[in-house]
Structure formats: structure tokens, C-alpha cells
Design a protein around this motif. Structure first.
Motif, PDB file in Angstrom:
ATOM      1  N   ARG A  96       0.848  -1.178   0.000  1.00 14.50           N
ATOM      2  CA  ARG A  96       0.000   0.000   0.000  1.00 14.50           C
ATOM      3  C   ARG A  96       0.883   1.228   0.000  1.00 14.50           C
ATOM      4  N   ARG A  97       0.646   2.085  -0.963  1.00 13.19           N
ATOM      5  CA  ARG A  97       1.352   3.347  -1.036  1.00 13.19           C
ATOM      6  C   ARG A  97       0.430   4.457  -0.560  1.00 13.19           C
ATOM      7  N   TYR A  98       1.030   5.439   0.101  1.00 15.78           N
ATOM      8  CA  TYR A  98       0.302   6.644   0.465  1.00 15.78           C
ATOM      9  C   TYR A  98       0.893   7.806  -0.321  1.00 15.78           C
ATOM     10  N   ARG A  99       0.118   8.843  -0.483  1.00 20.85           N
ATOM     11  CA  ARG A  99       0.550   9.939  -1.340  1.00 20.85           C
ATOM     12  C   ARG A  99       1.758  10.667  -0.769  1.00 20.85           C
ATOM     13  N   TRP A 100       2.040  10.441   0.489  1.00 17.66           N
ATOM     14  CA  TRP A 100       3.143  11.142   1.143  1.00 17.66           C
ATOM     15  C   TRP A 100       4.289  10.212   1.566  1.00 17.66           C
TER      16      TRP A 100
ATOM     17  N   GLN B 123      15.331  31.745   2.989  1.00 14.38           N
ATOM     18  CA  GLN B 123      15.442  32.490   4.252  1.00 14.38           C
ATOM     19  C   GLN B 123      15.183  31.597   5.467  1.00 14.38           C
ATOM     20  N   GLY B 124      15.778  30.426   5.416  1.00 14.07           N
ATOM     21  CA  GLY B 124      15.684  29.513   6.553  1.00 14.07           C
ATOM     22  C   GLY B 124      14.458  28.631   6.562  1.00 14.07           C
ATOM     23  N   ASP B 125      13.498  28.917   5.701  1.00 13.16           N
ATOM     24  CA  ASP B 125      12.300  28.080   5.627  1.00 13.16           C
ATOM     25  C   ASP B 125      12.639  26.786   4.886  1.00 13.16           C
ATOM     26  N   ARG B 126      11.864  25.763   5.154  1.00  9.29           N
ATOM     27  CA  ARG B 126      12.120  24.469   4.520  1.00  9.29           C
ATOM     28  C   ARG B 126      11.254  24.313   3.283  1.00  9.29           C
ATOM     29  N   LYS B 127      11.902  24.018   2.156  1.00  7.68           N
ATOM     30  CA  LYS B 127      11.176  23.852   0.899  1.00  7.68           C
ATOM     31  C   LYS B 127      10.404  22.535   0.907  1.00  7.68           C
ATOM     32  N   ARG B 128       9.196  22.579   0.355  1.00 10.64           N
ATOM     33  CA  ARG B 128       8.372  21.386   0.166  1.00 10.64           C
ATOM     34  C   ARG B 128       7.833  21.458  -1.254  1.00 10.64           C
ATOM     35  N   ALA B 129       8.441  20.722  -2.159  1.00  9.65           N
ATOM     36  CA  ALA B 129       8.101  20.856  -3.574  1.00  9.65           C
ATOM     37  C   ALA B 129       7.875  19.493  -4.218  1.00  9.65           C
ATOM     38  N   GLN B 130       7.074  19.477  -5.266  1.00  9.10           N
ATOM     39  CA  GLN B 130       6.706  18.262  -5.976  1.00  9.10           C
ATOM     40  C   GLN B 130       7.882  17.674  -6.740  1.00  9.10           C
ATOM     41  N   TRP B 131       7.799  16.378  -7.003  1.00 14.27           N
ATOM     42  CA  TRP B 131       8.761  15.676  -7.872  1.00 14.27           C
ATOM     43  C   TRP B 131       8.866  16.393  -9.212  1.00 14.27           C
TER      44      TRP B 131
ATOM     45  N   GLN C 286       2.765  13.681   6.257  1.00 17.36           N
ATOM     46  CA  GLN C 286       4.105  14.024   5.778  1.00 17.36           C
ATOM     47  C   GLN C 286       5.005  12.820   5.979  1.00 17.36           C
ATOM     48  N   GLY C 287       5.687  12.439   4.923  1.00 17.17           N
ATOM     49  CA  GLY C 287       6.584  11.294   4.992  1.00 17.17           C
ATOM     50  C   GLY C 287       7.835  11.562   4.196  1.00 17.17           C
ATOM     51  N   ASN C 288       8.311  10.527   3.493  1.00 18.91           N
ATOM     52  CA  ASN C 288       9.537  10.706   2.719  1.00 18.91           C
ATOM     53  C   ASN C 288       9.277  11.254   1.327  1.00 18.91           C
ATOM     54  N   ILE C 289       8.023  11.545   1.012  1.00 15.13           N
ATOM     55  CA  ILE C 289       7.659  12.137  -0.277  1.00 15.13           C
ATOM     56  C   ILE C 289       7.010  13.486  -0.027  1.00 15.13           C
TER      57      ILE C 289
END
Length: 804
Positions: free
Chosen positions: A260-264, A549-557, A603-606
Motif C-alpha cells: 500500500r502506497r500513500y501519497r506522502w 530564508q531559513g524556511d524548509r522547501k516542500r516541492a513536488q517531484w 508528511q513522509g519521505n515524499i
């Protein structure tokens, strides 16, 4: 446990009670797994749309075929333009020992290919069917004309596509008939009785994102006319590998794993992992445990199994440990010399551990020489072979990484064929040397950027496991005889997007995987760099990275980067925020808050909860739409000062795959919503005429097929194009009705679509068959006299280099 090669009257004299206990344990494990699934923090999953009826997807495809045959837009043919040089991901390969030069290759999402001359030439043989995603291809040992195809890649990457069951050919692959098991969706293995082709078994991995009962092992004794589920653990556990003892064909070994895969996050290991055996053709199964690790700790993600055909008491099991090799994860190979009664870890395991570096859910294939139990191949990110039963290993000399399948000729063990992310590798000296065919167009592209030029144009794409590429479409020999002049390395990465400057086609903006960069490349200027004594020629590249500026990027593949229709230096980029530059990337400004439904439990490894689509209105500068992969559509009407969530009326939670602001009317926007990761295969297309306050569905007569991209012609407001997980559709009445566009296009997963408005071509990038172009001059020609609003960007671009 008594060895399983003795007569049935002897082998079942003692272990009846043990068998019953084992079956009880399997049932208890299954119920425990179901309870764990119910406790997972995915409350919204319960609200997802009910998956399509078991026969609905096939009915949709039949409707599509009828539409294609009668389409009013089928005058011109789609022309394949590459790339071919790097091939693409293959999942399995097989041949028959009596016809070893006839090779069948299964590809992840490019159908099945056949060669009759030992791989020198290939032709696609599975093009006009309901799916192009293949998990396995198998030839009946007793009849080389009987070929079975199991659809649905079982590696279940994020880009894997669902299959539609099993197909059978009795004419060597010339034609196929659907034989059921539609709801399995992902099939890793089919095994056929060595003497009776009517008896076969199918391993089912099941649905990728949702639980379902069509998992386990299915058996047919009438050539696929009917099926019986002979093994099942629970609704989230796959049978990921299956092997038959050819000397005792009622004996089979099955490997199970949570699938089973999850989107995250990627699939993870669990106590459902295991190795099972039947000696009575599937009527009963027993867990094999002696010498194998304790699966209850949940550390193992996948199982691969094989045995030596001439010495079937020797069985190898490959286990993928949940974790990187440096944390003692990776591959572990076990061997049994008594039909699975006892296993031991091979002495040289340390040499193969690194072949599976932290991707235990993805890799898991092992192959044993049918004539030599001491020769074994371990397939993973890289590959190893041992000729002494696993004491020592050497690397295979392959031309690519990520190995997924292989066939060893029973009549000649030096004849070895392997399948990997580069396609197929063929060797006649046990891989001392090999041949790598590159004449199949099976590249896995993600995006489509094009230049607007006369007489020619460039296509820019990102190719899985290969990188950024660009190909020149040369029109000098005629519009219907396009020459594949060349493909070459380009800016970008194996995943990402490209945006080509409309005024200067040599300038290309790009992002790499997970939103890396961005960068600006000038293809008019070449540079040389020297590293470690080697000189490399490339094009001038300028990093235009964003200061977080120190924020963490969260971007799509495949994070979006989009050129504004108002200036060739105005560029938009999406992560969890939207960024804007008005000076070609020298300075970036964050113009939005987090536009997603961010949830820490998801939130996971993706990267998840990110912006996936951006579009700025050509007729209203500063009106920008952004769509997220977790279901939000947001709009700003003041250049980013304020944003409004306008998701009401759209399918909830689904990925907003594509947004297209109207080229003619203020407030009008089109949306394509992708529900694949919710087991929702409907086609979701919408239009709003009031900035998203209200949405109208415009899917009309398109039979169910996941929509990935929607585009409007910049010279005709009623001319729309849609790319789906099946084909391309066009509407000439603003979405009231749709027609299949063009002919000679195989079943393909259209990930992106662009319009070359100077030469009047539609260009698509597919995930599994590379790029195609279609002459749409006759379709667009009446549109060129249609007037756009005075002074609008659409009017300014009509008949000149246009928008993608």
C-alpha cells in the motif's frame, strides 16, 4: 517439515495439525493487518469516491475505441519523435528455449514489445488495449505461441499505472484477449504448468493506494476461462513473487509483502511479509520460517524467490530490509537445499546488501541458473552474479541502473536477458559482454516544454532515471515526414519542468526533481568545464535559486515553473508557496502563504501538500491560479497580496493536475483534476467563469480516463485540448463535446501537452512512449480568423509565437 518431493500419501501423514495452525496464523495476521490499516491517520480516505465498478474501466475503453473510429479529428496521424537513445523502464523479459531469438519485453507503461532476431529489431505488440502498464509477460513452456501478459506494474512507483487484469495470446503475440482479473490492477508474476498450458497461476499485488480483496494467488485450470483465488492474506498484502517447481508443478512458492502506497510516503515493511509454499496446487499453504528472519518485526519490505529448475530442492529467497545499507538494511539472500524446509543466510551476503540501498519496496528480483544451482543473479539498483552459491559476487556489466527482471535460457545458460530502467540487455556470454538495444521509443517523460520557431522547434523533457533532454523537430522534409534529427542532454533532471522563452527560444528556464533550482540556460552559448581531467561541453547555465530564508522547501517531484503571458522575464514557481520574479530570476518574491492543506500526519519521505499547477491570466495581469496536490485551488486577483480558496465544487482531496486561465475572458479558468491516487479513474474537467467561485463540469462525453493536462488554443476560445491516461481529446465548442484527436496513437499516458502555434502542432510527452507530435493546422486554421478581445495578450500572440 517433511521435504515436499515425496509422494502425497507420505508428505501429509504428519503435518495436518501444523497446516491448520499455519492457516490460523495467516488469518490472524490478516485481521491484525486490517486493524492496523483502520488505525492509520488517513481519515479522509474513508470519504474517497468509490472505485469504478470492476467492468467500468473496460467499458470506458470500449467507448473510447468507438469514438476514435468515428472521430472527426482523425485525418492526421500522431508522429513519434523520440527519444529512443536511452530506452525506458522495463519490468520483465522472457523467451522460449525452442525459439530463443524471439524475445518479449514488458515495459512499465509502454506496453509489450517483441523481437524475432535476438533483440536487433523490435515492434510493439500491445498497443490498442485498455492499459499500457505491464507487470509481467510469460510464454507457456509447452507452447511458444501461448503468451500471457499481466498488466499493471507491480513496482508501484508514484508514476506506476493501474492495469486491467490478464491477457492471453495464442498466436505468438499478434493478438490478445482479455481473460479477467481486472481488479487485481498490479500483477508481478504469472507461472504456467510446464506441460499443460491450461493450468496457470497469477500473483496479484492489488491496488496501489486503496485496500482490496483481489490480492493473493489466482489459479485457472481451463486456460483462463475461470479463476479461483487460492491464496489470500488481507486487503493490503500482495503476493509479490511466485515460482513453480517444474519437476513437481503442484509445488509453488509465494512471497508476500505489504503493498500500500500513500501519497506522502513509499510502501513500508510489515509483519505481513513472508514466504509460503503449497504442494497441492494451491489448496493449502504453509509458511516457511526455519532459518529465515522473524517477519513480525516488520522490517522487510519485499520478497523475491527463485529455484534451480534442474535441482529444485535449491531455493533462494531475497529479502529487502527496510533501511539503507549503512543501517544494516538492503538485500539479504537466503538459501535452502531441502525444498524450503531450512534456510541459511548466504556467506557472501555483505557483497549484495548494497544492491538495494533503501528502496526495499522497489527492488526484489533474484534469478537462478536453471542448469546450475550455484549461479545466482541478484537484481536491484545495481546487479551482482555469483557462481559459487553466494560466497563471492561480481557486478554485471550493464548499461543502466534499476534491474527488474531477467530470463536465463534453459538450453544455454550463457544466454541471459535482463530488464532494467534502460530497457533490455542481451548477453550470450553470461554478461561478460552484452547488447543494449536503443531502438524502442519507451522513454518515461514527465513534461513538455517547446520553442516557438518557424520550420523547426525544440522539445524539452525530463526523462525518468536519465535526466533532461531536448529533441529537434525538423519540418524540412514535410509536415507528415518529420525527421528525428537529434536528441541531446539538456538542462533539468530526471523529473522537473521546462519553460521556453517565447521571444528568444535559446533561453530555457527549468527546475529539477522536488523543485531543485531553478536555473536559466542559454542554448546559444556553449561552455567547457574540466573535472578530474575530463572536459565536458555543455550550454551556459545560470543558477537562479530562490532564497528560502531559513524556511524548509516542500516541492513536488515535478514542481511547476511557468512563464507569465505578460513578460518573458516574468516567471512563476511553485512549492508550498508561489514565487514570482519579474527580472528573469535575479530576484524572487514569495507572493503567497502556504496554499495547501498541510497535515503533519500526512508528511513522509515524499513531498506532499505542495503546489502542482500554476496559471496566470493572459487578459488580467496579477490574476494567478494555483492548484495543489492535496485538492486546493487558490486564486489571487491582486498579484499575490490576497488569496482565496476556490476548491468548493471540485473533487475534494484530488490533485489539481492542470490549470489554464482563459486567453480571452476575465475570470474564466479551466481545471483538470487527477484522482488516480484515490482509485478514482473518472475524467475530471471543469470550467469556472467567475474566478473559481463556481465550477461547471465539462467532461461531457469523455469516457472515464484520468485527466493530466488541459490547454486552450490562444487563438480560439472554444478550442480545447486534454491529455489523459489513455489519449488526447479535443473540443471545438468549449467543452460541450469532445472528440478523440488524431489517429495512430497507442494507448499512452499523456503527462503533458503543449501547442506549437507558429507551425500548428500539438506536442505530447507520454510516460512510457516518449514524445509525439500532431499536425493540427486544419483544426486551428479556422481559429486564426477568430478575434480575441482588443488589446489582449491572446490577440497580440495570434499567428505569432504563442503560449505553451
Amino acid at each position: 517439515m517433511t521435504p515436499f518431493h515425496v509422494p502425497p500419501t507420505v508428505r501429509w501423514s504428519v503435518p495436518v495439525a501444523l497446516f491448520l495452525l499455519t492457516q490460523l496464523a495467516i488469518a490472524q495476521e490478516g485481521e491484525a493487518a486490517n486493524r492496523r490499516e483502520r488505525r492509520r491517520p488517513v481519515a479522509e480516505e474513508a470519504k474517497q469516491q468509490k472505485p469504478a465498478d470492476v467492468h467500468q474501466r473496460l467499458a470506458w475503453f470500449a467507448t473510447h475505441q468507438t469514438m476514435a473510429e468515428s472521430s472527426s479529428h482523425r485525418e492526421n496521424s500522431w508522429q513519434p519523435v523520440g527519444p529512443m537513445r536511452m530506452s525506458g523502464r522495463a519490468t520483465d523479459v522472457t523467451a522460449h528455449q525452442d525459439q530463443p531469438d524471439t524475445v518479449f519485453l514488458a515495459t512499465a507503461s509502454g506496453g509489450v514489445w517483441k523481437s524475432v532476431d535476438d533483440g536487433r529489431n523490435w515492434k510493439p505488440i500491445f498497443e490498442g488495449y485498455a492499459t499500457a502498464s505491464i507487470g509481467d509477460v510469460t510464454v507457456a513452456p509447452s507452447d511458444p505461441q501461448t503468451v500471457w501478459v499481466g498488466t499493471g506494474e507491480a513496482n508501484i512507483l508514484r508514476s506506476s499505472m493501474a492495469g486491467t487484469g490478464v491477457y492471453k495470446s495464442i498466436d505468438g503475440g499478434e493478438t490478445f484477449e482479455h481473460m479477467g482479473l481486472t481488479e487485481t490492477q498490479h500483477i508481478p508474476r504469472i507461472v504456467i504448468h510446464p506441460k499443460n498450458a491450461d493450468i496457470l497461476y497469477v500473483a496479484s499485488a492489488g491496488h496501489e493506494y486503496t485496500p482490496n480483496k483481489e490480492r493473493g494467488v489466482y489459479k485457472s485450470v481451463d486456460g483462463g476461462k475461470s479463476w479461483k483465488q487460492v491464496f489470500y492474506k488481507n486487503a493490503s498484502t500482495a503476493v509479490i513473487d511466485l515460482v513453480m517447481d517444474p519437476k513437481h508443478p503442484d509445488t509453488l512458492y509465494a512471497g508476500t509483502a505489504p503493498r500500500r502506497r500513500y501519497r506522502w510516503k513509499d510502501p513500508v515493511g510489515g509483519p505481513e511479509t513472508g514466504v509460503y509454499k503449497t504442494i497441492d496446487g494451491g489448496r493449502s499453504w504453509q509458511a516457511l520460517t526455519q532459518g529465515l528472519p522473524d517477519f513480525q518485526n516488520g522490517e522487510y519490505e519485499r520478497v523475491g524467490i527463485d529455484l534451480c529448475a534442474t535441482q529444485p530442492e535449491t531455493v533462494y529467497v531475497l529479502l529487502n530490509h527496510d533501511g539503507a545499507p549503512r543501517r544494516q538494511g538492503g538485500a539479504k539472500v537466503y538459501r535452502s537445499d531441502d525444498y524450503g524446509e531450512n534456510f541459511r543466510l548466504i556467506e557472501g551476503n555483505e557483497a549484495v546488501r548494497s544492491t538495494h540501498p533503501g528502496y526495499g519496496w522497489f527492488f526484489g528480483q533474484i534469478r537462478v541458473d536453471p542448469n546450475d544451482a550455484e549461479t545466482v543473479y541478484c537484481l536491484g539498483l545495481s546487479s551482482r552474479v555469483s557462481n559459487d552459491g553466494g560466497y563471492t559476487w561480481r557486478g554485471l556489466r550493464g548499461s543502466h541502473v534499476d534491474w527488474h527482471g531477467g530470463w536465463i535460457n534453459p538450453a544455454d545458460s550463457s544466454h541471459v536477458i535482463m530488464a532494467n530502467d534502460g530497457g533490455v540487455m542481451i548477453s550470450h556470454d553470461a554478461f561478460a559482454t552484452h547488447h543494449h538495444p536503443t531502438n524502442m521509443q519507451i522513454a518515461h517523460g514527465y513534461n513538455c516544454g517547446i520553442s516557438q520557431e518557424e520550420g523547426k522547434f525544440w522539445i524539452y523533457i525530463s526523462v525518468q532515471d536519465t535526466g533532461g533532454y531536448r529533441g529537434l523537430v525538423d519540418l524540412s522534409r514535410g509536415r507528415d515526414a518529420i525527421v528525428r534529427q537529434r536528441w541531446e542532454s539538456a538542462t533539468g533532471d530526471e523529473a522537473g519542468r521546462h519553460a521556453v522563452d517565447r521571444l528568444n527560444p535559446n533561453l530555457v528556464y527549468s527546475v529539477s526533481r522536488y523543485g531543485g533550482g531553478p536555473a536559466l540556460t542559454d542554448y546559444s552559448e556553449k561552455v567547457e568545464t574540466t573535472r578530474r581531467g575530463r572536459t565536458r561541453r555543455s550550454y551556459k547555465r545560470k543558477d537562479i535559486a530562490i532564497d528560502w530564508q531559513g524556511d524548509r522547501k516542500r516541492a513536488q517531484w515535478v514542481a511547476p515553473i511557468v512563464l507569465s503571458p505578460h513578460s518573458n522575464k516574468r516567471v512563476l514557481y511553485g512549492a508550498q508557496y508561489v514565487f514570482l520574479t519579474d527580472d528573469g530570476g535575479d530576484n524572487w518574491q514569495r507572493i503567497s502563504p502556504d496554499l495547501t492543506n498541510y497535515d503533519l500526519d500526512k508528511q513522509g519521505n515524499i513531498a506532499h501538500a505542495v503546489v502542482f499547477a500554476i496559471s496566470e491570466s493572459p487578459v488580467e495581469k496579477g490574476v494567478i491560479y494555483a492548484g495543489t496536490d492535496d485538492g486546493n485551488t487558490q486564486v489571487t486577483r491582486d498579484g499575490g497580496e490576497t488569496w482565496t480558496n476556490v476548491s468548493a465544487g471540485l473533487p475534494q482531496g484530488r490533485c489539481v493536475a492542470s490549470l489554464e486561465a482563459c486567453h480571452f475572458e476575465k475570470g474564466t479558468v479551466y481545471a483538470a483534476v487527477n484522482g488516480k491516487r484515490h482509485d478514482d479513474f473518472e475524467c475530471h474537467l471543469y470550467r469556472s467563469t467567475d474566478y473559481g467561485a463556481n465550477w461547471q463540469r465539462i467532461t461531457a462525453n469523455i469516457p472515464g480516463s484520468v485527466a493530466n493536462v488541459i490547454k486552450q488554443d490562444p487563438a480560439n476560445k472554444d478550442l480545447l485540448f486534454v491529455g489523459t491516461d489513455r489519449a488526447v481529446y479535443a473540443s471545438t465548442d468549449g467543452g460541450k463535446s469532445w472528440h478523440v484527436l488524431g489517429k495512430d496513437l497507442p494507448t499512452v499516458y499523456v503527462h503533458d501537452l503543449a501547442l506549437q502555434t507558429v507551425e500548428d502542432y500539438a506536442v505530447i510527452t507520454t510516460h512510457g512512449r516518449g514524445c509525439f507530435v500532431l499536425d493540427i493546422r486544419d483544426l486551428r486554421r479556422p481559429a486564426k480568423v477568430v478575434s480575441a478581445p482588443p488589446g489582449s495578450a491572446a490577440q497580440a500572440d495570434s499567428g505569432t509565437p504563442g503560449r505553451e
